[in-house]
Design a protein around this motif. Sequence first.
Motif, PDB file in Angstrom:
ATOM      1  N   PHE A 100      18.832  87.504 -11.685  1.00  0.00           N
ATOM      2  CA  PHE A 100      17.621  87.536 -10.636  1.00  0.00           C
ATOM      3  C   PHE A 100      17.317  88.724 -10.169  1.00  0.00           C
ATOM      4  CE2 PHE A 100      15.860  86.044  -6.559  1.00  0.00           C
ATOM      5  CZ  PHE A 100      14.637  85.472  -7.075  1.00  0.00           C
ATOM      6  N   PRO A 123      16.341  74.587  -7.107  1.00  0.00           N
ATOM      7  CA  PRO A 123      14.966  75.023  -7.320  1.00  0.00           C
ATOM      8  C   PRO A 123      14.247  73.953  -7.858  1.00  0.00           C
ATOM      9  CG  PRO A 123      16.440  75.902  -9.100  1.00  0.00           C
ATOM     10  CD  PRO A 123      17.081  75.202  -8.129  1.00  0.00           C
ATOM     11  N   LEU A 124      13.612  72.995  -6.944  1.00  0.00           N
ATOM     12  CA  LEU A 124      13.174  71.679  -7.659  1.00  0.00           C
ATOM     13  C   LEU A 124      11.536  71.962  -7.322  1.00  0.00           C
ATOM     14  CD1 LEU A 124      15.395  68.860  -6.308  1.00  0.00           C
ATOM     15  CD2 LEU A 124      15.747  70.295  -8.198  1.00  0.00           C
ATOM     16  N   TYR A 125      10.626  71.278  -8.309  1.00  0.00           N
ATOM     17  CA  TYR A 125       9.345  71.325  -8.038  1.00  0.00           C
ATOM     18  C   TYR A 125       9.211  69.915  -7.327  1.00  0.00           C
ATOM     19  CZ  TYR A 125       8.802  75.557 -10.925  1.00  0.00           C
ATOM     20  OH  TYR A 125       8.867  76.688 -11.445  1.00  0.00           O
ATOM     21  N   ASP A 151       6.438  68.000  -6.936  1.00  0.00           N
ATOM     22  CA  ASP A 151       5.528  67.188  -7.360  1.00  0.00           C
ATOM     23  C   ASP A 151       5.828  66.846  -8.721  1.00  0.00           C
ATOM     24  OD1 ASP A 151       5.073  69.542  -8.581  1.00  0.00           O
ATOM     25  OD2 ASP A 151       2.988  69.848  -7.088  1.00  0.00           O
ATOM     26  N   MET A 152       7.032  67.064  -9.186  1.00  0.00           N
ATOM     27  CA  MET A 152       7.428  66.543 -10.519  1.00  0.00           C
ATOM     28  C   MET A 152       8.579  65.298 -10.137  1.00  0.00           C
ATOM     29  SD  MET A 152       8.088  69.762 -13.052  1.00  0.00           S
ATOM     30  CE  MET A 152       6.933  71.072 -13.105  1.00  0.00           C
ATOM     31  N   PHE A 180      10.944  70.033 -18.153  1.00  0.00           N
ATOM     32  CA  PHE A 180      10.286  71.348 -18.115  1.00  0.00           C
ATOM     33  C   PHE A 180      11.617  72.177 -18.232  1.00  0.00           C
ATOM     34  CE2 PHE A 180       9.643  74.944 -15.093  1.00  0.00           C
ATOM     35  CZ  PHE A 180       8.788  75.771 -15.830  1.00  0.00           C
ATOM     36  N   LYS A 185      12.825  72.926 -21.590  1.00  0.00           N
ATOM     37  CA  LYS A 185      12.041  73.746 -22.541  1.00  0.00           C
ATOM     38  C   LYS A 185      12.118  75.308 -22.036  1.00  0.00           C
ATOM     39  CE  LYS A 185       7.915  71.110 -22.332  1.00  0.00           C
ATOM     40  NZ  LYS A 185       6.588  70.659 -21.836  1.00  0.00           N
ATOM     41  N   VAL A 186      12.163  75.686 -20.987  1.00  0.00           N
ATOM     42  CA  VAL A 186      12.247  76.997 -20.732  1.00  0.00           C
ATOM     43  C   VAL A 186      13.649  77.467 -20.887  1.00  0.00           C
ATOM     44  CG1 VAL A 186      10.249  77.076 -19.090  1.00  0.00           C
ATOM     45  CG2 VAL A 186      12.479  76.736 -18.353  1.00  0.00           C
ATOM     46  N   ALA A 210       4.744  76.173 -22.212  1.00  0.00           N
ATOM     47  CA  ALA A 210       5.450  75.145 -21.242  1.00  0.00           C
ATOM     48  C   ALA A 210       5.160  75.780 -19.861  1.00  0.00           C
ATOM     49  CB  ALA A 210       7.162  75.485 -21.353  1.00  0.00           C
ATOM     50  N   ILE A 211       5.088  76.985 -19.572  1.00  0.00           N
ATOM     51  CA  ILE A 211       4.589  77.314 -18.058  1.00  0.00           C
ATOM     52  C   ILE A 211       3.219  77.056 -17.922  1.00  0.00           C
ATOM     53  CG2 ILE A 211       4.383  79.457 -16.777  1.00  0.00           C
ATOM     54  CD1 ILE A 211       7.416  79.170 -17.220  1.00  0.00           C
ATOM     55  N   GLN A 235       1.453  74.506 -19.188  1.00  0.00           N
ATOM     56  CA  GLN A 235       1.391  73.182 -19.132  1.00  0.00           C
ATOM     57  C   GLN A 235       1.934  72.785 -17.520  1.00  0.00           C
ATOM     58  OE1 GLN A 235       3.686  71.313 -22.093  1.00  0.00           O
ATOM     59  NE2 GLN A 235       2.035  70.897 -23.299  1.00  0.00           N
ATOM     60  N   LYS A 236       3.025  73.292 -17.258  1.00  0.00           N
ATOM     61  CA  LYS A 236       3.624  73.081 -15.929  1.00  0.00           C
ATOM     62  C   LYS A 236       2.600  73.320 -14.865  1.00  0.00           C
ATOM     63  CE  LYS A 236       5.476  75.398 -12.797  1.00  0.00           C
ATOM     64  NZ  LYS A 236       5.776  76.648 -12.101  1.00  0.00           N
ATOM     65  N   SER A 278       0.865  70.923 -12.188  1.00  0.00           N
ATOM     66  CA  SER A 278       1.027  70.954 -10.803  1.00  0.00           C
ATOM     67  C   SER A 278      -0.326  71.104 -10.097  1.00  0.00           C
ATOM     68  CB  SER A 278       2.065  71.844 -10.501  1.00  0.00           C
ATOM     69  OG  SER A 278       1.210  73.345 -10.188  1.00  0.00           O
ATOM     70  N   ALA A 312      -0.935  67.399  -9.666  1.00  0.00           N
ATOM     71  CA  ALA A 312      -0.009  66.669  -9.135  1.00  0.00           C
ATOM     72  C   ALA A 312      -0.322  66.569  -7.505  1.00  0.00           C
ATOM     73  CB  ALA A 312       1.273  67.088  -9.399  1.00  0.00           C
ATOM     74  N   SER A 313      -0.868  67.891  -7.237  1.00  0.00           N
ATOM     75  CA  SER A 313      -1.428  68.328  -5.813  1.00  0.00           C
ATOM     76  C   SER A 313      -2.934  67.896  -5.545  1.00  0.00           C
ATOM     77  CB  SER A 313      -0.789  69.683  -5.434  1.00  0.00           C
ATOM     78  OG  SER A 313      -1.879  70.670  -6.121  1.00  0.00           O
ATOM     79  N   ARG A 351      -1.542  79.742  -4.692  1.00  0.00           N
ATOM     80  CA  ARG A 351      -0.249  79.390  -4.790  1.00  0.00           C
ATOM     81  C   ARG A 351       0.693  79.730  -6.130  1.00  0.00           C
ATOM     82  NH1 ARG A 351       0.318  73.037  -4.639  1.00  0.00           N
ATOM     83  NH2 ARG A 351       1.925  73.515  -6.346  1.00  0.00           N
ATOM     84  N   GLU A 370       6.145  79.510  -5.269  1.00  0.00           N
ATOM     85  CA  GLU A 370       7.235  79.595  -6.093  1.00  0.00           C
ATOM     86  C   GLU A 370       8.481  80.319  -5.236  1.00  0.00           C
ATOM     87  OE1 GLU A 370       8.161  78.402  -9.684  1.00  0.00           O
ATOM     88  OE2 GLU A 370       5.981  78.543 -10.839  1.00  0.00           O
ATOM     89  N   THR A 381      11.702  78.078  -6.223  1.00  0.00           N
ATOM     90  CA  THR A 381      11.738  77.711  -7.827  1.00  0.00           C
ATOM     91  C   THR A 381      11.679  79.002  -8.527  1.00  0.00           C
ATOM     92  OG1 THR A 381       9.447  77.363  -7.379  1.00  0.00           O
ATOM     93  CG2 THR A 381      10.993  75.368  -7.616  1.00  0.00           C
ATOM     94  N   ILE A 382      11.215  80.108  -7.951  1.00  0.00           N
ATOM     95  CA  ILE A 382      11.159  81.466  -8.582  1.00  0.00           C
ATOM     96  C   ILE A 382      12.614  81.802  -9.206  1.00  0.00           C
ATOM     97  CG2 ILE A 382      11.549  82.999  -6.488  1.00  0.00           C
ATOM     98  CD1 ILE A 382       8.858  83.823  -9.115  1.00  0.00           C
ATOM     99  N   LEU A 405      12.872  80.421 -12.554  1.00  0.00           N
ATOM    100  CA  LEU A 405      11.953  80.809 -13.552  1.00  0.00           C
ATOM    101  C   LEU A 405      12.795  81.992 -14.018  1.00  0.00           C
ATOM    102  CD1 LEU A 405       8.413  80.311 -12.641  1.00  0.00           C
ATOM    103  CD2 LEU A 405       9.654  79.042 -14.216  1.00  0.00           C
TER     104      LEU A 405
END
Lengths: 333, 257
Positions: free
Chosen positions: A50, A84-86, A88-89, A97, A100-101, B6-7, B9-10, B14, B17-18, B89, B94, B99-100, B103
């Motif tokens: 990171f 690290p959750l999203y 709205d999922m 997800f 996939k990544v 994938a990114i 689509q996510k 989102s 979803a918001s 956003r 992120e 959540t960053i 990723l």
Amino acid sequence: MIEVQHLTKRYGRVTAVEDVSFRVERGEIFGFLGPNGAGKTTTMRILTGFIPATEGKAIVAGFDVFDQPIEAKRRTGYLPETPPLYPDMSVVEYLGFVAKVKGVPSAERRQRIAAVMERTRIDDVATRLCSKLSKGYRQRVGLAQAIIHNPDVLILDEPTAGLDPKQIIETRELIKELAGDHTIILSTHILPEVSQTCQRVVIINKGHVVAVDTPDNLTARLRGSETMYVQVDANGLDASGTLGGVAGVTRVAESDRRDGLVGYEVESEHGHDVRRDLARTVIGNGWGLLELRPMRMSLEEIFLSLTTEETPTPAPTAEASAPTPEGEETAHE
Amino acid sequence: MSNIVAIAQKELKSYFASPIAYIVIGMFALLYGYFYIAILAYFIRQSLQMSEFGGQGAQALNVNQALIRPLLQNVTILVLFVMPMVTMRTYAEEKRSGTIELLLTSPLTDFQIILGKFLGAMALYGIMLLVSMIHLGILFLYGRPEWKPLISAYLGLLLLGGCFISVGLFISSLTKNQIVAGMATFAVFLFLWVITWIGGFSGPTVDQLTNYLSIINHYDDFGKGVIDTTHVIYYVSFITFGLFLTAKSVDSERWRS
Ligand SMILES: Nc1ncnc2c1ncn2[C@@H]1O[C@H](COP(=O)(O)OP(=O)(O)O)[C@@H](O)[C@H]1O
Ligand SMILES: [Mg+2]
């Protein structure tokens, strides 16, 4: 499986981690113990790619995290301090997800998701939104995403922080179950945690490694001992046996060696000052005594700071009734 | 490639979803609908007047020239207002939520993440443009507009939007606060918009420069139905540069944090 060499990280003028080195063998659960601000998170963030280190090197699953980050990341699962959750999922969507990544082939995804959900016991919240999960479930979903690609190495930053005692026990059990398939590093500032889950521990404080040992040895060292550093010119002979024979000495370990000078860490019983006898023995053998001093860092001090950190967690009464609080006893000695 | 998808689509999911996607598309549809009716009313008045004077009737007034072109020109202004909401956003949130860390510790390159986010925002923008096409479709029922200028206009809009998105991504990558990101993005967009006015006051050399920099001026030819490669190259370079800055920002953040 993990090799860290002379890792240093500076944030501007703040040195978060300095000259940290350790090794973790395959299949081990390795604990990272230290008070808040010790540099645990920083070290883990370097191991997971990171953030880059300022100096030093880290090899995870055979790949240098800086030179071959993608290969190293493929083999690493990581649960950061906050999962690290999203929000709205839903849980399944989220795991889909992440799968996939992390490169789980599409043919295996569905089956992997089902497997990790069962393993981390989150089946019952599969369709719930991540934002609607309780703290305990968030943590478990965090664990599920960390193992979704079946990584060789699992890095867990304070996996039990903020959980209630029942959840803590469950999480520790889960981590132990996972140890068979993964090499695990977990960090904590709670002493009982390492003695219950880890095979080996590195204690870090203010960015420095204080000790690397098994929890039992560390506890023993803490309970009844003091450590001296002795540097001897023994004409190439091994002085450890002789030093070990001094009255009150419980353990002698070689710590460094250069140009014929050998440094030993000599542990002795608590309250037994062996310095005079050590000096006499060395001189009596006709060797050169170049250095004799108490070890700079007192384990006891650090252990005290570790356990005082435990009090601010919510539900202190429940915490006190948690089983086998041996670390707390130790701290109050 | 599958990582980028994938990114993307996510990101797109989102948005939906918001409330963001609904607010953005709703605002767009509302304002666009208003412009549509206003311009259409004006157009009808004009053509009625012309037929009264005995000309060749409504068809003499070119639908493309007098209706579609000003309408799509107005879309560029809508883009200016709604796009900051789309991009604000992307990175900021992120970073705020952590959540960053997921990723950046996944086996993805920065390039894949950035391009995924870019394409996700482009997809939402594409949906906005689809909404505008519905209105235009109605014109095809009653009149005979030309196809070609429409295609060039939409290509221009896509490229123009891409420029805004790449700048928006960059600004979002600079902060943890999406509101700050949104406002800063709007300010920068506005600057890129009005830069020609400065040029107008300050002599021919500056004028040339500001004309070149103004991302709106490069749209004019697309609106007229001309696909000029210099403008295409300009937009594509602009987008590339924006994404490059984003990559630099993400990487330097890594060294600082
Ligand atoms: N992004 C940052 N910028 C500046 N200093 C930081 C940053 N992150 C951590 N630090 C500092 O580095 C030290 C170690 O922090 P950290 O690794 O988070 O410790 P731990 O996880 O053991 O509590 C602390 O003194 C902290 O203030
Ligand atoms: Mg930490």
